[in-house]
Design a protein around this motif. Sequence first.
Motif, mmCIF file in Angstrom:
data_model
loop_
_atom_site.group_PDB
_atom_site.id
_atom_site.type_symbol
_atom_site.label_atom_id
_atom_site.label_comp_id
_atom_site.label_asym_id
_atom_site.label_seq_id
_atom_site.Cartn_x
_atom_site.Cartn_y
_atom_site.Cartn_z
ATOM 1 N N ALA A 1 74.054 75.191 93.263
ATOM 2 C CA ALA A 1 73.855 76.342 94.000
ATOM 3 C C ALA A 1 74.941 77.202 93.641
ATOM 4 N N PHE A 2 76.262 76.944 93.782
ATOM 5 C CA PHE A 2 77.332 77.666 93.498
ATOM 6 C C PHE A 2 77.416 78.458 91.979
ATOM 7 N N ALA A 3 76.957 77.407 90.970
ATOM 8 C CA ALA A 3 76.784 78.033 89.722
ATOM 9 C C ALA A 3 75.733 79.144 89.635
ATOM 10 N N LEU A 4 74.721 78.891 90.240
ATOM 11 C CA LEU A 4 73.561 79.864 90.258
ATOM 12 C C LEU A 4 74.338 81.116 90.821
ATOM 13 N N SER A 5 74.755 81.128 91.927
ATOM 14 C CA SER A 5 75.255 82.095 92.783
ATOM 15 C C SER A 5 76.382 83.021 92.222
ATOM 16 N N PHE A 6 77.242 82.274 91.374
ATOM 17 C CA PHE A 6 78.603 82.790 90.967
ATOM 18 C C PHE A 6 78.131 83.865 89.692
ATOM 19 N N ASP A 7 76.954 83.478 89.037
ATOM 20 C CA ASP A 7 76.839 84.419 87.894
ATOM 21 C C ASP A 7 75.496 85.241 88.052
ATOM 22 N N GLU A 8 75.092 85.175 89.499
ATOM 23 C CA GLU A 8 73.815 86.066 89.524
ATOM 24 C C GLU A 8 74.060 87.442 89.429
ATOM 25 N N VAL A 9 73.016 88.188 88.737
ATOM 26 C CA VAL A 9 73.292 89.658 88.494
ATOM 27 C C VAL A 9 72.135 90.389 89.199
ATOM 28 N N ILE A 10 70.825 90.217 88.912
ATOM 29 C CA ILE A 10 69.704 90.806 89.274
ATOM 30 C C ILE A 10 69.490 91.313 90.710
ATOM 31 N N VAL A 11 69.571 89.851 91.378
ATOM 32 C CA VAL A 11 69.412 90.049 92.956
ATOM 33 C C VAL A 11 70.669 90.721 93.541
ATOM 34 N N THR A 12 71.878 90.624 92.976
ATOM 35 C CA THR A 12 73.041 91.262 93.509
ATOM 36 C C THR A 12 73.026 92.651 93.251
ATOM 37 N N THR A 13 72.456 93.244 92.342
ATOM 38 C CA THR A 13 72.239 94.582 91.812
ATOM 39 C C THR A 13 71.580 95.450 93.083
ATOM 40 N N PHE A 14 70.456 94.643 93.639
ATOM 41 C CA PHE A 14 70.001 95.234 94.692
ATOM 42 C C PHE A 14 70.329 94.950 96.306
ATOM 43 N N THR A 15 71.428 93.870 96.398
ATOM 44 C CA THR A 15 72.184 93.773 97.789
ATOM 45 C C THR A 15 73.331 93.840 97.789
ATOM 46 N N ALA A 16 74.092 94.476 96.822
ATOM 47 C CA ALA A 16 75.537 94.517 96.703
ATOM 48 C C ALA A 16 75.901 95.796 97.237
ATOM 49 N N GLY A 17 75.010 96.965 97.184
ATOM 50 C CA GLY A 17 75.552 98.486 97.403
ATOM 51 C C GLY A 17 76.764 98.839 96.398
#
Length: 267
Positions: free
Chosen positions: A196-212
């Motif tokens: 789960a940490f590995a998936l979260s640490f390198d995530e791009v697409i979902v982060t683009t819409f939720t990071a502001g």
Amino acid sequence: MEGIWTKLALRLWAVLLLLFLFFPILLIFFYAFNTSNIESWPIPGLTLKWFSSTWNDREVRQALLLSLKAGLTATVLALVLGSCAAFAIHRMTFFGRDVVSLLFILPLALPGIITGMALNAFFSFNGVTLSIWTIVVGHTTFCIVVVYNNVLARLRRTQGSLIEAAMDLGANGFQTFRDITLPLISTAVVAGGMLAFALSFDEVIVTTFTAGAQNTLPLWIFGAIRLGQRLPEVNVVVSFVILVTVIPVVIAARLTGGGGVAKVQAR
């Protein structure tokens, strides 16, 4: 029986396949030590100067800190929620249990852009300002699936007779969980958390819409490559992200390869 030419052909095919998969990654590592800021081959020399300049970059450090905070928080939430969901599905019998189980794993199958757009619309509809917490919520949606699958698979392989024996000997529910169930599923929980940490640490697409306006490390990499700036630093950061994501995956694979049941039986 395969002939010698068949064996050679299979080995050659395996080598070519591995090169196809991993040569681009190895190239990034080489470019991180390149003395020139231009990516060309062969590289003119080796240096460590890009590592110090990358570490001294305030933007990179802030992005790294945000990625670590978001990844660790999402992992903790996923461990709690995913484990509880796995226990509920494994222990309870009710109408529509298979459908509920399918719904738990659906976020991992959905394209990231769908999840990202849906979360962005949800936050906008409710007037939620995009922050680290919206990133955490976005990452938790798919991190839960990894923990859920790992814990549920281990629970299904666990011998129910051990739990029944503990309860027959007078152990209450908490004692049975602490002394029997938890040791049996511990490696699955740890492996699920690492994945789960590995998936979260390198995530791009979902982060683009939720990071502001915030930048996690993968978003910083994406922005720098898109603008064609600071490519040597990008190579260093990419090498770091590869190591941070690969190491937990390797450890998780080792842990899930071991049998928790066998360890308990040997005591």
